[in-house]
Design an enzyme around this catalytic site. Sequence first.
Site, short mmCIF file in Angstrom:
data_model
loop_
_atom_site.label_atom_id
_atom_site.label_comp_id
_atom_site.label_asym_id
_atom_site.label_seq_id
_atom_site.Cartn_x
_atom_site.Cartn_y
_atom_site.Cartn_z
N GLY A 26 0.85 -1.18 0.00
CA GLY A 26 0.00 0.00 0.00
C GLY A 26 0.88 1.23 0.00
N CYS A 27 0.49 2.25 0.73
CA CYS A 27 1.25 3.50 0.80
C CYS A 27 2.70 3.23 1.16
CB CYS A 27 0.62 4.41 1.85
SG CYS A 27 1.64 5.83 2.27
N PHE A 28 3.62 3.65 0.29
CA PHE A 28 5.02 3.33 0.58
C PHE A 28 5.58 4.13 1.74
CE2 PHE A 28 6.16 5.53 -3.76
CZ PHE A 28 5.81 6.78 -3.29
N TYR A 173 -2.09 11.25 8.47
CA TYR A 173 -2.48 10.41 7.33
C TYR A 173 -2.67 8.96 7.76
CZ TYR A 173 -1.70 7.15 3.57
OH TYR A 173 -1.79 6.06 2.74
#
Length: 194
Positions: A26-28, A173
């Site tokens: 997912g989000c690196f 986030y």
Amino acid sequence: YSADSDRPAGPPPNAENLETAYFAGGCFWCTESDFESVPGVAEAISGYAGGHVDNPSYEAVSADRTGHLETVEVLYDTEKVTYEELLDVFWHSVDPTDDGGQFCDRGSSYRTAVFAADAAQREKAEASKEEIERTKPFDAPIVTPIRDLEKFWPAEDYHQDFYETHTIRYKTYRTGCGRDARLRDLWGDEAYLH
């Protein structure tokens, strides 16, 4: 390691023992943060893998025009941590049941994968996936594929170590995306949270 870093204390890894592993989680930003918290990991580099475009940009990857997944290259000291241990961290830091992205991040670039750099890594990754499928504390099937790495492209500089350079934005986030909450729901005490 720098004094202002959240990375584990101790002597730096021996460069002669460094090997690489590749994970799309997912989000690196989050995947990089998770792996850099593992003792024995020298560095995790955010980037792209699995697609059909050379030198991809973040904008093109995010728009699903490249086939690439957000991926991290993990440099690790084999005397301090094994590939199998890194695989265990990976499984417990993602939702391997979701083939549409991860958490609030939707789209093909946010899907999960283990990218094997060679036949030995593929064999270990397949065995690890089988073990996770057998022991997971939930009923949904594991959809994360084991893929062969063709090429890793480092991401733009502003993505590297984002969790350290933009700490408040990163934490907001990660929490707002529901990553850790979902991991707790899915894995319970086995969730890898950093």
